[in-house]
Structure formats: C-alpha cells, structure tokens
Design an enzyme around this catalytic site. Structure first.
Site, PDB file in Angstrom:
ATOM      1  N   SER A 246       0.837  -1.201   0.000  1.00 52.01           N
ATOM      2  CA  SER A 246       0.000   0.000   0.000  1.00 52.01           C
ATOM      3  C   SER A 246       0.872   1.250   0.000  1.00 52.01           C
ATOM      4  CB  SER A 246      -0.964  -0.033   1.182  1.00 52.01           C
ATOM      5  OG  SER A 246      -1.928   0.986   1.062  1.00 52.01           O
ATOM      6  N   HIS A 364      -8.571   0.867  -0.849  1.00 50.09           N
ATOM      7  CA  HIS A 364      -8.414   0.014  -2.033  1.00 50.09           C
ATOM      8  C   HIS A 364      -9.753  -0.557  -2.516  1.00 50.09           C
ATOM      9  CE1 HIS A 364      -4.119   0.401  -1.501  1.00 50.09           C
ATOM     10  NE2 HIS A 364      -4.257   0.039  -0.238  1.00 50.09           N
TER      11      HIS A 364
END
Length: 468
Positions: A246, A364
C-alpha cells in the site's frame, strides 16, 4: 567543407530526415564562410556548433571520438584554405565524390585520415558506449539491468510495510544513524507537525489516524534504510528488487531513485488527507478473512451487497476484496453493514476467521474514488524517474516502467486491491535449483515476513528484519 558534409551524412543515419537536411543546410553556410573568413575563425565557429549540436540531441555516438574526427577534418580544411587558388575550387554537384577522386569514383568518406578511413571511424564511434554526461534515463536503466553477474544468494530484496504496522516508540533505535534526524525534521516541516515526537511519544490513537500513520510508517522505513547502510551496506548495494505494501510502495519508489524524499513526503500528505476525507463520507472498514479451498469470496461479497440494498437501504453498497495476502487469505473492505453481515455469516461462506482491522476506511475499494482527483493533481506535479531497480506495483504485481506508468498505477492503487500474493510470485519465481535472495523487511513490524512464509517457504528461509 566536404569532410564535414559527409561526417554529418554518416552520423545523421539515426536522425530524422528533416533534422539531417537542416544540418546539411548549416554545412553549406559554413562552406560559404570558408571562402570569406580565415580558417581559425571557421574552426572555432564550426566546433562550437558541433558541440552545441551533440549536447542538444545527445545522440548515441562517442562524442569525443567524433569531435576528434572533425578536428582532423578541420585541419584538412585549413590546409585547403591556405593553399593556392586552384585548391579553393567549388564542390562538384555530386557531393559524395571529391574533385580529386572524381574519375576514380571514390566516396569521400572512404578516404584515409590519419591512416584510418573516415567511414571506419564513424562506424566505430556509433558503436561505442555513451559517456555518463550523455546518458539518458533509458540508458541508465539498461546499465542497471546489465550489472555484473551476482549469485542470487548474494542479492537482496527489500519489502516495505504499510499502514497498520505503526506503533508508539518506532524510530527510537534509528536516531543515532546519519541523516535520520534530518529526515524527520524535513518531513515535519512539510507535514506541519512534529512527526518524530508523534512516533516516539504517541498517543497511539492519534498515530493510528490515516493522516498520521502513513507518513510515520514511510519515514521510519526510510530511516531504517540508513541504519542498514551503516550496519550491512552490501545488502543495500546488492538490492535488485523492492515492493511496498500500500503506502509502502511510495517508500520503495524513493529507495529505487524514482522519487525524491521531499516530493514523497508531499505526496503522502496529499494521499493520506484525501483518503481520510473519503473515509469520513461513509461508515466503512476492512475485514481480514481466512477461508478454505472451497471459499468463494466473490459470492460472499455479492450477498453482502444485496443484504445492504434490501435490508439496510444502501443504494450503491461496496464490498470487495481489498488485499490478496496469501492463498486463502484476503482482506475484504466496504460498507460497515456489509462487513457485519460477513462476520455474522462466516460459517455459511466457509470463512475460518473474520476479524475487523482497526482502520478508518475501506481502502483500495471504490469508496476511495473521492480521493483520486486530488491525488492525481499531486501526481501530475511530481517529477518521477525510472527506478534503477525493479519496483513491483500493487495493482498487478508487475514492474514499473516509466514516469507515466508510475503516475497511472499510483492513482489506480487507492481503489484497486493490493495484489501482494501476486507480487511475491513475480519477485521470487525461479527455477527449482536456483538460489533465493536475502529478503529484508525494512520498517516497523514483521508482518510481511509472516506473509512471505505463507507464499514461498524457500524464499522465507533467508528473511531478515531488525529493530526500529
């Protein structure tokens, strides 16, 4: 001027037709100058033009050898200009043949200069390696990929953690190493608050907030690289690939040379604030699940969304896979009601475990779309370079190729699932008898090492981490 004319014709093979024609027109201008100026003035003017030409176009020829060839040719011109009048004759219509060799039909670039044919000099120059001053980004990447052979066991791979690994006290073990305090000071100035104090003293609740934990994890990870440079520099020097989970992907890009430290801090600040804003728009979250071989995650998400529509009155519910961790392990994110439904019906969907992750949003997933516009604006302002090592994207596990590719993938990353499992396969895929590189988790925690063991047992045998 005849030698210069054919020199340009040979070098111009790799140029566009229009550029070659423009340069030949310049040659004809120099030819006229030769008649009206002394040879020293022409020599200076012509050489300056050639240097400017090579600096502007940066063509793949050996610059110094080419200049040397032109210098030799200029000496020839000087001789011609000082000779008697009959040697200062006009060039015949056929510029490819000199007047002296007109009857023989010998091309001028086949004549000998200093015992070597001009054509041979040119061909040799065109095949030489570029000097550093004339290397482009693509050249640097090619050189980086063509390193001297190193046994895979002597190579290293760096994994950079993401949000969720933060803890009060991180960074304390790094402050004695060079550049670390300065890194935190620069970051604090950009962020507008004392990041080091927050990392060392907390409170944990404040550190867990998206706007704080993302920069905290990235800066601490980069500070950990400084410790590694001091204690085990070979691991840093022999690093051939990197990946970050991430927000850790930005850390990997900084380490690879694709992004400057200051611009990275600015980008993280914009990213974290935009994601926090998107999270505040709707009650959402993330759910860590471990399933079985029979588990169908898509069907589970579809039923959760249908429940939200029919029972909770949510018009456009979101529930989807946000992270691919390792076989049968996923993180599902979306509306809070959808996650509650999955936890309540975990046995129905063959989920062995379903635990909420203490984060403030459904990262996400499509719920992060409000963050994309602001992130895209920040990305457009940043100057990216081609990474000098392989950096793998969370979006598809593939290597980043160029600046445009990096911008595109980082914008998509906030709404696309992190394909960490796929990235591990990309990095560690090799023949059965090949050795594995040393894997180092650079930053707080050891979660990525645990996940690596579930994805590739052999690769995990050389895994290392250290205290931050």
């Amino acid at each position: 001027m005849l030698y210069f004319h054919h020199f340009q014709m040979e070098v111009g093979r790799t140029l566009s037709r229009k550029v070659v024609e423009a340069r030949l027109q310049t040659c004809r201008m120099f030819k006229c100058e030769l008649k009206h100026n002394n040879s020293r003035q022409v020599h200076h003017s012509t050489r300056s033009s050639i240097i400017k030409y090579f600096e502007s176009h940066k063509k793949q020829v050996l610059f110094q050898k080419s200049i040397g060839l032109v210098e030799t040719s200029l000496q020839q011109w000087k001789f011609f200009s000082n000779d008697d009048k009959d040697k200062n004759r006009e060039v015949e219509k056929d510029d490819y043949v000199s007047s002296d060799d007109e009857d023989k039909g010998v091309p001028i670039y086949d004549k000998l200069i200093g015992g070597q044919r001009v054509k041979e000099l040119l061909e040799e120059a065109q095949t030489q390696t570029l000097k550093d001053d004339f290397e482009t980004a693509d050249d640097k990447r090619t050189v980086a990929r063509k390193r001297t052979f190193i046994d895979p066991k002597d190579m290293s791979v760096f994994l950079f953690p993401g949000q969720g690994t933060q803890l009060v006290g991180m960074g304390k073990a790094l402050l004695s190493y060079p550049n670390v305090k300065e890194m935190f000071e620069v970051a604090s100035e950009i962020l507008g608050y004392d990041l080091l104090s927050l990392c060392l003293n907390g409170p944990q609740v404040k550190l867990n907030q998206t706007i704080h934990c993302q920069p905290a994890v990235v800066i601490t990870s980069l500070a950990a690289v400084e410790k590694l440079k001091h204690e085990n520099p070979k691991l840093v020097e022999n690093c051939v690939a990197a990946a970050g989970f991430s927000v850790g992907e930005i850390t990997a890009l900084v380490f690879s040379g694709a992004l400057s430290f200051e611009e990275a801090v600015y980008l993280i600040k914009v990213r974290a604030e935009a994601m926090q804003y998107a999270s505040n728009l709707v009650e959402s979250g993330m759910l860590s699940v471990v399933g079985r071989d029979s588990t169908n995650y898509k069907i589970a998400c579809q039923e959760a969304k249908e429940h939200c529509r029919s029972e909770e009155g949510i018009q456009d519910p979101v529930c989807s896979i946000a992270n691919y961790m390792f076989p049968n392990a996923r993180v599902i994110a979306g509306h809070a009601k959808a996650l509650d439904f999955l936890q309540t019906n975990s046995k129905k969907f063959s989920l062995r475990s379903a635990k909420r992750i203490p984060v403030s949003g459904a990262f996400h997933t499509d719920l992060m779309k409000p963050a994309q516009e602001e992130l895209a604006a920040a990305l457009s302002e940043i100057n990216f370079e081609i990474p000098v090592i392989s950096v793998h994207s969370n979006v598809d596990g593939k290597q980043y190729q160029h600046a445009k590719h990096i911008r595109k993938q980082l914008k998509r990353q906030v709404i696309m699932p992190v394909k960490w499992e796929q990235s591990m396969h990309e990095i560690y895929q090799r023949k059965p008898k090949d050795n594995f590189p040393v894997t180092v988790e650079v930053g707080p925690g050891n979660q990525l090492g645990t996940i690596l063991k579930r994805n590739n047992v052999k690769a995990a045998q050389t895994y290392q981490t250290f205290d931050v």
